[in-house]
Write an enzyme that holds these catalytic residues in place. Structure first.
Site, PDB file in Angstrom:
ATOM      1  N   HIS A   1       3.624  -2.282   3.317  1.00  0.00           N
ATOM      2  CA  HIS A   1       3.725  -0.996   2.618  1.00  0.00           C
ATOM      3  C   HIS A   1       5.050  -0.918   1.864  1.00  0.00           C
ATOM      4  O   HIS A   1       6.065  -1.423   2.346  1.00  0.00           O
ATOM      5  CB  HIS A   1       3.610   0.159   3.620  1.00  0.00           C
ATOM      6  CG  HIS A   1       2.306   0.188   4.355  1.00  0.00           C
ATOM      7  ND1 HIS A   1       2.043  -0.647   5.425  1.00  0.00           N
ATOM      8  CD2 HIS A   1       1.191   0.920   4.163  1.00  0.00           C
ATOM      9  CE1 HIS A   1       0.804  -0.424   5.858  1.00  0.00           C
ATOM     10  NE2 HIS A   1       0.266   0.534   5.115  1.00  0.00           N
TER      11      HIS A   1
ATOM     12  N   ASP B   1       0.816  -1.221   0.000  1.00  0.00           N
ATOM     13  CA  ASP B   1       0.000   0.000   0.000  1.00  0.00           C
ATOM     14  C   ASP B   1       0.848   1.270   0.000  1.00  0.00           C
ATOM     15  O   ASP B   1       1.992   1.273   0.472  1.00  0.00           O
ATOM     16  CB  ASP B   1      -0.871   0.041   1.261  1.00  0.00           C
ATOM     17  CG  ASP B   1      -2.058  -0.901   1.182  1.00  0.00           C
ATOM     18  OD1 ASP B   1      -2.113  -1.722   0.244  1.00  0.00           O
ATOM     19  OD2 ASP B   1      -2.924  -0.822   2.075  1.00  0.00           O
TER      20      ASP B   1
END
Ligand code: ZN
Length: 328
Positions: free
Chosen positions: A235, A89
């Site tokens: 992430h 992400d």
């Protein structure tokens, strides 16, 4: 002086209105942090709440039509084979994301990148490369607001600007989205399905990489908890997260997992709807219904040769369209 203060307050109020609560939407334990921007910083603290004037509050919550239907919200996929989806992400990041793509290439693995439109605009070539190399790009909004707090026009703009940026960068139309902070409701899920033919993708394993628990802890969380159909959240904007990626990818492969995109994972379920949800250890349980997307028997781990495909041969962009509507 008083005038300056008044202007400051007004400006602050305007910013908090237009952001539809970018910050401070972290009360749900299952949500991810505000995790972009200065990657060395801690997750954003809650900003002091300003009480918007009633007319603004009304504008923020009104105007959102009710969407009927059964849009898909997916945290994991019940597949029988040992497939998992690694998802990144908040990128693309100018240095970490290309290095992560290098690792994926080395292991012939695929992943899904839920990108911010604002970053796609700055780094379109990384998005193009991601798609070209068979990984998937999904929408994570433009500015990372909590969508459940945004007005209808703002949600549309967050989505459509990002979709358009991805298309412009890569000629790929995204099919999946992940809401920032995991903040979502049924109406939004139906909205994404109906307006954009997108499934809403959550996760079943949260590495909590943004808390910086240590590289090995992040690796262990992802590798040890993986089950067939797991969707793993990490992430691609933190150096420490990047450092865990090779250990995660190689660790999953060593456990016999194949790393596919979220859409590929969903396509497996669509191709074999009777697949048991219970995890199984044997690859032999893959039914004939998987033949469309089923790979060859698994070669040795850590393959570096792209021809020895560990995963379905279809590039992400060619994965069959999966309806964003389901039974839930
Ligand atoms: Zn995010």
């Amino acid at each position: 002086m008083k005038r300056i203060t008044t202007i400051s307050v007004l400006l602050a109020a305007m910013m908090s209105m237009s952001s539809c609560s970018f910050f401070g939407q972290q009360k749900n334990k299952a949500t991810e942090p505000y995790a972009f921007g200065d990657e060395t910083s801690e997750p954003a603290k809650e900003t002091p709440k300003k009480t918007p004037r009633p007319v603004v509050k009304q504008a923020d919550v009104s105007g959102f039509p009710t969407y009927q239907g059964k849009g898909k919200k997916i945290s994991s996929v019940p597949v029988s084979g040992k497939y998992v989806a690694l998802t990144f992400d908040d990128g693309p990041h100018p240095s970490y994301t290309p290095k992560i793509l290098d690792i994926l290439k080395k292991y012939n693995a695929k992943a899904t990148f839920f990108v911010l439109g604002s970053r796609v605009k700055s780094h379109p070539s990384i998005v193009a490369r991601t798609v070209a190399e068979g990984s998937e790009v999904g929408v994570h909004t433009w500015n990372h607001p909590s969508l459940v707090k945004c007005s209808y026009p703002t949600v549309r703009k967050e989505m459509e600007d990002t979709i358009n940026a991805i298309k412009a960068a890569s000629n790929y139309t995204p099919r999946t989205m992940r809401p920032p902070y995991g903040a979502i409701n049924a109406n939004l899920v139906n909205f994404f399905a109906q307006e954009y033919q997108m499934s809403t993708i959550m996760w079943s394993i949260d590495t909590n990489d943004w808390r910086k628990p240590g590289v090995q802890a992040v690796i262990n969380e992802a590798v040890n908890k993986a089950r067939p159909g797991s969707i793993i959240l990490i992430h691609d904007i933190h150096g420490s997260s990047y450092q865990a990626v090779e250990g995660i990818v190689s660790g999953l492969i060593n456990r016999g997992f194949k790393l596919v995109t979220v859409s590929q994972l969903m396509a497996m379920q669509a191709a074999a709807p009777a697949a048991p949800a219970a995890p199984v250890d044997s690859e032999e349980t893959q039914g004939a219904g998987m033949s469309q997307i089923s790979p060859e028997p698994e070669p040795a781990p850590a393959a570096t040769d792209a021809s020895s495909s560990l995963i379905p041969a279809l590039p992400a962009a060619d994965t069959p369209f999966i309806s964003p509507f389901g039974e839930q």
